[in-house]
Design a protein around this motif. Structure first.
Motif: not given
Length: 177
Positions: A95-99, A101-103, A139-140
């Motif tokens: 989740g932190r990695i996706a966050l 990347i998303g941000l 993406a978020m």
């Protein structure tokens, strides 16, 4: 005389078998339900052979040694709890990695939107700019899904498994009769 711990006559010849699991006592190829299964051939040979060696007038007692069932059950559920906790840790790491990347992607999309708006306010730049904003927020989706919803059932399962790992286990023999 009766041994009060095992209900075995004190004069009985004990035939003892140590197993790592109860299913070892039964024939694995027999498709019958568990309580109607044939004994494993080797187990039967051992029991009958031991009985043949015992004095004729002496009663017999079969003693089956199994690992501590309570401990085995507690260890299993503690292991499953630890697996679920690991799964939760990995989910939050993802989740932190996706966050991040998303941000980062959202930031780039907002910059592209601003860049498109600087070229003028025609329909094409408006459509492109709104598209970039929508794509950035899409993406978020994954990080928001993880941090808002996905962790809840895993945490609930961890709590249940922790309770199961500590529950009392009562083993009683079923008397037929």
């Amino acid at each position: 005389m009766i041994d009060t711990n095992d209900n075995i006559p004190a004069t009985a010849t004990k035939i003892e078998i140590s197993l790592s699991r109860l299913s070892q006592l039964f024939n694995s190829l027999d498709p019958s339900p568990f309580h109607e299964r044939d004994l494993d051939h080797d187990a039967e040979d051992y029991i009958v052979g031991s009985a043949e060696e015992a004095p004729r007038q002496q009663p017999l007692a079969l003693v089956i040694h199994l690992p501590d069932l309570r401990e085995a059950i507690h260890n299993y559920f503690a292991y499953r709890r630890d697996q679920e906790r690991r799964r939760l840790r990995l989910l939050f790491r993802d989740g932190r990695i996706a966050l991040l990347i998303g941000l980062s992607f959202l930031f780039c999309c907002v910059l592209l939107r601003e860049l498109a708006a600087s070229f003028g306010n025609d329909s094409a730049s408006d459509i492109f700019g709104e598209g970039m904003l929508i794509i950035g927020w899409v993406a978020m989706w994954r990080p928001l899904e993880i941090f808002l919803y996905e962790w809840v059932p895993i945490r609930r399962r961890c709590r249940i498994l922790a309770k199961l790992a500590e529950m009392p286990v009562i083993v009683r023999s079923k008397r037929v009769g």
